[in-house]
Structure formats: structure tokens, C-alpha cells
Design an enzyme around this catalytic site. Structure first.
Site, mmCIF file in Angstrom:
data_model
loop_
_atom_site.group_PDB
_atom_site.id
_atom_site.type_symbol
_atom_site.label_atom_id
_atom_site.label_comp_id
_atom_site.label_asym_id
_atom_site.label_seq_id
_atom_site.Cartn_x
_atom_site.Cartn_y
_atom_site.Cartn_z
ATOM 1 N N ARG A 1 0.859 -1.180 0.000
ATOM 2 C CA ARG A 1 0.000 0.000 0.000
ATOM 3 C C ARG A 1 0.895 1.229 0.000
ATOM 4 N NH1 ARG A 1 -2.573 1.225 5.330
ATOM 5 N NH2 ARG A 1 -1.010 2.866 5.339
ATOM 6 N N HIS B 1 -3.452 5.144 4.342
ATOM 7 C CA HIS B 1 -4.719 4.404 4.398
ATOM 8 C C HIS B 1 -5.835 5.238 3.769
ATOM 9 C CE1 HIS B 1 -8.220 2.277 5.855
ATOM 10 N NE2 HIS B 1 -8.619 3.359 6.468
ATOM 11 N N TYR C 1 4.086 5.727 11.094
ATOM 12 C CA TYR C 1 4.328 4.356 11.547
ATOM 13 C C TYR C 1 5.178 3.555 10.594
ATOM 14 C CZ TYR C 1 -0.007 3.933 8.759
ATOM 15 O OH TYR C 1 -0.970 4.031 7.788
#
Lengths: 391, 467
Positions: free
Chosen positions: B355, B359, B368
Site C-alpha cells: 500500500r 490508508h 508508523y
């Protein structure tokens, strides 16, 4: 309209004990062939008819293949084949999710949850998928062909996990319908309506009545409309509202009250969501008193919704606070079940029913309070006076 | 070790005998019977009314009558024959080697020697590549629009363009799609226009969803793409039911459902996989294992070898594919679809990918994970560049075609946004329609109340929703 029907098709109730009374009804409007059936047989008949009349309909759930733990699905697999009537793995979220998918493709999926106590794993699918399927898609899609059947309610020895009445959880979900029949004849007609209704329906069957209730059930294909409450007993002094097996109890309370000169009007709500407020409202405006009774715990139960709505609509006609005679706020106990249940004596001794004032007295008192209201125009005043005078 | 244990058979018999005790009328006789295993068959042959007891009796009889060679014995348990072993052996929690990943193109877009794949025509290849570019650009422009405050929310599919487009290309228009929310490319392939995407994102009156949901919650019944719902994995059991319907109706089509690595942890994944296997439903489970569920890496998501190994647990045929390889995705989905429809079975496809984007616009993934990691996947493992190399190697694409495409898409996108923004919102009555097929009385009453409230306090309500 529901009350008109009630007057036309008067029901005969055989007096008996609170649990296990037989309700026999003769419908004056029907001259078709009828058969004496219990609840599970009536439901079985409805399922046979549903599958017969729509080749793209399916019945499935745990153990439905051999007839089901309550025999509601007897004979279906043999008659319609295992492709249409089949057992599923033990997984409620899968059962309902699979049913939603089938319904989304235009089929009728009549899904069985073995006990209403086990419906919760499917709650996400019901609330977030089934209830919103049409709305979120802008009506491009829908899963209206989905009907979820589940036995609910006390059975005498069921304890925590075979006795629950979870209807209140589902009444809080816009997009689904919640239907609860009171008897075999009602169950067959309401189930057929639910199956054919173009919205997802949760259909709770009072398991206590599966064998206990026997009634003359027409053999043909008939439907009883949803969202139409029925006045099953007429009266003038107080309105009682209930659904499912509790109506048998309330019927007994009505008979007992009659001996003391209190005339009770008993309403079967049948559909809890969307519910027929108009019928209840008309009745309470006539009687001035309301008592609601259900097995589910009183706090947050569906009785609270009925009470709040009737208070909003009938406040000035009410002669007493709305009474709720319900299950207690405990998990459903085993040994203590007789203490937990909302029995006819609890109903009889509730504040709404217990004061044996004649109607005439109500009117005089009512007038008195009305005058004071008009003079002072204070809603608080009328409330406190109502409680004072009419307890 | 085996010597220290009683032989498994005698242990088993003793266990059997004990379990017969409860409720069995022949309880006493069991205890008095001579001890097996090396004796002959029991002399008492009582037929118990209890079916469980009868089953146990049969098992005891069968065992004791053929005791010579432990290793050749089999037992008909419910569920089928199993052979026995005297060794106590636990199946390892994982295979020694991870399941290999199917790919056709190497990191540089060169076709690997001896690669098996389903050939694609020039037309299909060019459409695939163009749609991957379109998807990427659409994501860019919508993302920017959100940053500028013109959209409330957006989620990109960066890095997963090959999964989106190649899978769609391998399917037929009759295959029904149950997406998660990172698969707009499937809609794009099927013909959803940039304007239609924009309408949904802006929630205007041309949005098929009638302005009810957040951006990227697309749906199209004419393109057989069920409306996105944000709840994770709830679409999986639905897809199985839909697949069953297709099978029963005898259609030459399957259901296809997408989900991420995170989605494979949800109960609905396990429910759906099990149902699909038991119901023999023609459904493809395509897992986009992109390494992250918001901020949760796969090491915090599961301890299996990814998602592909879970197929076997349910009796489902599975494959692991390089999700950034458009040709491999195309072939895997193509073959899976054939098997699903012809053999009435579910197939699990784990597409490994990354990804690249956050998000969603509500997330900053540099909090993160390292920016270097993101950058590496974006450059070195980019699905677009790999496929472009292969397409160009066939003489089917060029720099000119690329720049023509990009400028056309950009123009179309900006126009789509301009129009979508200007188009008025859906009428207020659409707040109340479609809750049920027909609005019930309580909703009709509530609409009246809301309209009254708007009349008395119009300043409290947005003026762009027509009444």
C-alpha cells in the site's frame, strides 16, 4: 381499519391458565378449508407455500435439513431438494451474510437462526448490511428477499440462552422490519407476508407456542398485512398492548379484570417495526389508560418506545401513567423464571388496572382536572394531579 | 518415547470404554468384560438403544477384530477414513518454506523465461495499461481535491493498480463484484466514467448513491458492482450467497470479492470461506495483502504464512500471486474464474503487494513506517512501470501515447470535478426514501417535522440541499 377488522372477525378465547391456554378463533369472514394446527405446523405450511410459489426461494440454517430442532422445516428438503433446503455450517454470521447475498441477487432467502439467543453474531450483518443495503446503494440494490426466522421467548426451563426476547435491539434499526405472531393462524399469514415483503424482515416465533397453541388455520395461501395492529378484544376502560406469547397472559389478565368490572381492550401489535401507532393511539384516546407487557427486560424494552410515543400523542387523554409489566432487568433465570415472568397477576395488580374506578368517575375527575388545566395552563400541574387522583 | 506410552490402540480402547459409561445401560458389563487389545472379539453383543453407544461399540469391535498390524488399520470416523500412527507427532505450525509467489514479469518488467501465463491481446493490454494510468491519475487528482478542502475524504489505491485492473480484465461483465473499498479500478475497467466517480465523491444529485455515503463508496448495478460498505469483510459471506445464486441459476458467471490482509482476520472471512467450500459456491476470494491495515503491519495481523495457507484449512484451492505483476494477476484470476465456474468451487487468491499511499486522507503513514520504504515500493516495484515495459516491448505503447493519455485524463478529471462540484445536492426527500421500499408513516411524519424546523431556522441548515 384494524379495529374494524377486529369487530368483524371476533375471536373466541378459551379461558385457561396463563401458560398453556388454547386460543381458538373462528373467523367469520373465511369459509375456506381449515385445519387444526399448532404453531410449528402452521409455520411449516407457510414455508411449503413460500417455496412452492417462488422457485427462486431458499430455506436454510442449522439442522433444517431433517426438519429442524422445532420441526418447522419438516418435509421441505424432501419436497424441494437439498439445493433449496439445506443445512449450513454452525455460524450465524455466515448464515445471515450468505442469505443477504442470495437475496441481493433477487432470491427469497428464508434463514433460520436456531434460537434468538444466538442471533448476535449476525447482528453486524443485519444492522450494517441488510438494513442499509437499499439505502446506501441509492436503491440500485436491495436484499428485500431476506427473512430471518428465530424462536424466541420463555419456554419454562430455557434459562439464559434458550429464552431470550431480543426484539428491542432490532427495533432500533431503520431498514428492517420486526414481526412477531401470536398464534398459528397469525404466524402463517404473517410469515408469508414477511417472506414476500420487499424489505428484510426479522421474524420472531414464540417457541412456547410451537406445540402449546393449536388453532384452526386456513389451508390456502393467505397473507396478513404487516404494520397493522389488531384489536383482538374490545373494551373501554384500559388498553393493553403486547405481542407473541405474552398476549395469552394478557388475555387472562383481561378476563380477571372483567370480573371486577373493568373492560379491557387488548391489542396485538404484530409488527414492532414499523409499528402501527394509529391503532394504539385511537384505542388509548378512547380508554385513557395504557398497559404494555413483554417478556423482555423492562429497561430499554420496546414498551418504552410505545410508552413514549403514546405519551406524546395522547397525553391529555391519559388518566394514569402508562404501565409496563415486563421481564426484570436480569439475565433470564432458570429456577427463578416464575418470579421473573410478567404474569397475569403482575398485570392485574399494576397501577393502571388495579384501581377499580368506574368510567363515570374518571370522567368527573377528568373534567375537574381539565378545568384546572385551562385555568392554569401548566402541563406540570396536570401531570401531578393525574397521578394524585388516579392511582 | 513410544515405549513409555501404552500402545495407542489400547489407550484408545480404554478411552472408548470409559466414554461409554455415561448413560450406557451396559456400563457394568463393559467393566466386567475381559481386557483387550490382544484378546478376541467381545463375547457379549448387546445392541444399545443409544446411537452413540452403538457407534462406540462398532468402533471397539472393528478395532479389536483386526489388531495385528497397527499401521494398516483405518477407521471410519464420521467424516471419513483416517489411518493411525503410533508416533506422537504435531503438524508444524508452518511449512519449512513459504508458499512461492507466482509471477510472469521480473522487477524490470521483463518476461521471465518459462513463465506460464494467459496471453493478452494488444487491445486488452493497452486498455489494461491505460486504465492503470487513469486510476493512478484519478487518485492523484481526487487526493489533491481533498487536500484543498473540496472533498471531505478520499482513499487512494496507489501501488495496487495491477490488482485492480488486471483482475477486472480477466473477469466477464456478468461476474458480480463485492468490493472492500480499494478497488475502484474494477469499476473503471467496466466503464464507470470519471464523472460518475466524481459525482459520488461530491455526493451530488447525479450520485447513484443519492449522497448518502462518504466518498469512494461507489456502487453500480448496471456494472454488477455492489455498493461499498466501510465495515470490513462483511461483503465476503454476501459474495458466497451471490455465487450460490449464480450456480443455481446456471449462469456462466462467478462472484468475486476483494479484501485486505486486515480483512482476513475478521470473523466474516472465516465464515465466508467455510460456507463457500461447503456450499460449493463459484466465488473468488481475492486478498490484497498490501502489508498494512492502517498502521498495523501483517506481523501484528496474523502468524500464518500470509493468507494463502488459510485456504487449505477450509478445503479451498489457493494461489499466491505477485500483485504488482499485471500479467500474473490476469492469468491467476482468469484460471481461477474458469475453475470456479466449471467445478463449482471457491478459489482463494492472495495478491502480494504494497500500500504505497496512506490508508486514507485521514491518515499520515509516515507516523508508523519509513518514508524510504514507501518510496522504494513506489519506484522499484511500481506495477505501472513494470507492465509498461512489457507492453512497450511488444510495440504496443510509446512515450507519445503516454503523454497523450495523461493530458487527456487530466483534462477529463478536472472537468469532472468542476461539473460535480457545481451540480446541486440530492433533494431532501432522499434522506427518507429507500430506507424501506416505500416510506412508512413514521418517516413521512419525520420529514414534515424536519421541513418545519428548516422553515423556522433556515440558517441552521446547509443551503445547497434542495428542498
Amino acid at each position: 381499519m384494524a379495529s374494524l377488522l377486529g369487530r368483524f372477525c371476533r375471536k373466541l378465547v378459551v379461558p385457561g391458565s396463563a401458560h398453556g391456554s388454547r386460543m381458538i378463533s373462528t373467523t367469520a369472514c373465511d369459509s375456506e378449508a381449515v385445519k387444526s394446527l399448532n404453531l410449528y405446523s402452521a409455520i411449516n405450511q407457510a414455508l411449503h407455500i413460500a417455496l412452492e410459489t417462488d422457485p427462486r426461494s431458499y430455506v436454510f440454517g442449522e439442522d433444517v435439513g431433517f426438519g429442524g430442532v422445532f420441526r418447522c422445516t419438516t418435509g421441505l428438503a424432501e419436497r424441494f431438494g437439498k439445493n433449496r433446503v439445506f443445512n449450513t455450517p454452525l455460524c450465524e454470521q455466515g448464515i445471515v451474510g450468505f442469505g443477504i447475498g442470495l437475496a441481493a441477487m433477487g432470491n427469497r432467502a428464508v434463514v433460520e437462526i436456531q434460537f434468538a439467543d444466538y442471533i448476535y453474531p449476525a447482528f453486524d450483518q443485519i444492522v450494517n448490511e441488510a438494513a442499509k443495503f437499499r439505502y446506501r446503494s441509492g436503491n440500485q440494490f436491495n436484499c428485500g428477499g431476506l427473512t430471518i426466522r428465530a424462536p424466541y421467548g420463555a419456554v419454562g426451563h430455557g434459562g439464559h440462552y434458550h429464552s431470550q426476547s431480543p426484539e428491542a435491539f432490532f427495533c432500533h434499526v431503520p431498514g428492517i422490519k420486526v414481526v412477531i405472531p401470536r398464534s398459528p393462524r397469525e404466524a402463517k399469514g404473517l410469515l408469508l407476508s414477511s417472506i414476500r415483503d420487499p424489505n428484510p424482515v426479522v421474524f420472531f416465533e414464540p417457541k412456547w407456542l410451537y406445540r402449546q397453541a393449536v388453532e384452526e388455520v386456513p389451508e390456502h395461501d393467505y397473507m396478513i398485512p404487516l404494520s397493522q395492529a389488531e384489536v383482538i378484544r374490545e373494551g373501554n376502560d384500559i388498553t393493553l398492548v403486547g405481542w407473541g406469547a405474552q398476549l395469552t397472559v394478557m388475555e387472562q389478565a383481561c378476563l380477571d379484570a372483567e370480573k371486577e368490572g373493568i373492560s379491557c381492550e387488548l391489542i396485538d401489535l404484530k409488527t414492532l417495526l414499523p409499528w402501527d401507532k394509529e391503532t394504539v393511539e385511537a384505542s388509548v384516546k378512547k380508554t385513557g389508560r395504557l398497559l404494555i407487557s413483554h417478556e423482555a427486560p423492562v429497561t430499554g424494552g420496546f414498551g418504552a418506545e410505545i410508552s413514549a410515543t403514546i405519551l406524546e400523542r395522547c397525553f391529555l387523554k391519559l388518566e394514569a401513567p402508562v404501565s409496563r409489566v415486563c421481564g426484570l432487568d436480569t439475565p433470564f433465570p432458570l429456577v427463578f423464571e416464575p418470579f421473573y415472568m410478567p404474569t397475569k397477576n403482575k398485570a392485574s395488580s399494576s397501577s393502571s388496572l388495579s384501581s377499580p374506578l368506574k368510567k363515570k368517575h374518571y370522567l368527573i375527575m377528568g373534567l375537574h382536572v381539565w378545568c384546572r388545566y385551562w385555568m392554569q395552563s401548566s402541563p406540570l400541574l396536570i401531570t401531578s394531579h393525574s397521578i394524585c387522583f388516579f392511582r | 518415547m513410544a515405549q513409555h506410552l501404552k500402545s495407542s490402540k489400547s489407550t484408545f480402547l480404554n478411552v472408548l470404554r470409559h466414554s461409554l459409561a455415561f448413560g450406557s445401560p451396559s456400563h457394568a458389563s463393559r467393566h466386567l468384560r475381559q481386557k483387550l487389545p490382544h484378546g478376541g472379539p467381545p463375547s457379549i453383543k448387546k445392541v444399545s438403544p443409544n446411537p452413540l453407544t452403538r457407534l462406540c461399540n462398532t468402533m471397539v469391535d472393528t478395532l479389536s477384530s483386526s489388531h495385528e498390524d497397527t499401521n494398516s488399520q483405518v477407521m471410519d470416523f464420521p467424516g471419513g477414513k483416517v489411518s493411525f500412527t503410533p508416533e506422537i507427532h504435531f503438524i508444524s505450525e508452518s511449512n519449512e518454506e513459504r508458499v512461492p509467489c507466482y509471477r510472469v514479469l521480473d522487477d524490470n518488467g521483463q518476461q521471465l523465461p518459462n513463465s506460464q501465463f494467459v496471453p493478452v491481446s494488444k487491445e486488452i493490454a493497452v486498455k489494461m495499461y491505460s486504465d492503470m494510468v487513469t486510476l493512478q491519475m484519478m487518485d492523484n487528482i481526487f487526493y489533491e481535491a481533498q487536500r484543498q478542502g473540496r472533498l471531505s475524504f478520499y482513499a487512494t489505491a496507489y501501488g495496487e493498480e495491477a490488482i485492480n485492473i488486471a483482475s477486472a480484465a480477466a473477469l466477464s461483465p456478468d461476474d458480480v463484484i463485492f468490493p472492500q473499498y480499494r478497488e475502484p479500478g474494477v469499476l473503471l475497467w467496466r466503464g464507470f466514467t470519471l464523472q460518475e466517480f466524481a459525482n459520488q465523491c461530491f455526493g451530488n444529485k447525479s450520485d447513484y448513491g443519492k449522497g448518502r455515503q462518504m466518498p469512494v463508496h461507489y456502487g453500480s448495478n448496471k456494472l454488477n458492482y455492489f455498493t461499498v460498505s466501510a465495515t470490513i469483510a462483511t461483503q465476503l459471506p454476501n459474495a458466497v450467497g451471490a455465487a450460490y445464486s449464480l450456480k443455481m441459476d446456471g449462469k456462466d458467471a462467478c462472484a468475486v470479492t476483494f479484501f485486505g490482509d486486515g480483512g482476513s482476520s475478521e470473523g466474516d472471512f472465516h465464515a465466508a470461506m467455510n460456507f463457500a467450500a461447503v456450499m460449493e459456491a463459484p466465488v473468488l476470494f481475492i486478498c490484497r495483502n498490501n502489508g498494512w491495515a492502517i498502521s498495523t503491519p501483517t506481523s501484528d495481523q496474523f502468524r500464518s504464512d500470509g493468507v494463502v495457507v488459510k485456504g487449505r484449512a477450509y478445503g479451498i484451492r489457493s494461489i499466491r500471486v505477485d500483485g504488482n505483476d499485471a500479467l500474473a494477476m490476469y492469468s491467476a484470476v482468469h484460471e481461477a474464474r474458469e475453475m470456479a465456474i466449471r467445478e463449482h468451487r471457491p478459489i482463494l487468491i492472495e495478491a502480494l503487494t504494497y500500500r504505497v499511499g496512506h490508508h486514507s486522507t485521514s491518515d499520515d503513514s509516515t507516523r508508523y513506517r519509513s518514508a524510504d520504504e514507501i518510496e522504494w515500493w513506489n519506484k522499484a516495484r511500481n506495477p505501472l512501470s513494470r507492465f509498461r515495459t512489457w507492453v512497450e516491448s511488444n510495440g504496443w505503447w510509446s512515450d507519445e501515447a503516454e503523454s497523450d493519455l495523461r493530458s487527456r485524463i487530466k483534462k477529463e478529471m478536472l472537468e469532472a470535478i468542476r461539473v460535480a462540484e457545481k451540480t446541486e445536492k440530492p433533494n431532501l426527500n432522499h434522506m427518507f426514501s429507500d430506507v424501506y421500499d416505500v416510506p412508512p408513516l413514521n418517516l413521512r411524519e419525520q420529514e414534515l417535522l424536519v421541513r418545519q424546523a428548516i422553515k423556522s431556522h433556515p440558517q441552521d441548515y446547509p443551503s445547497d440541499v434542495p428542498l
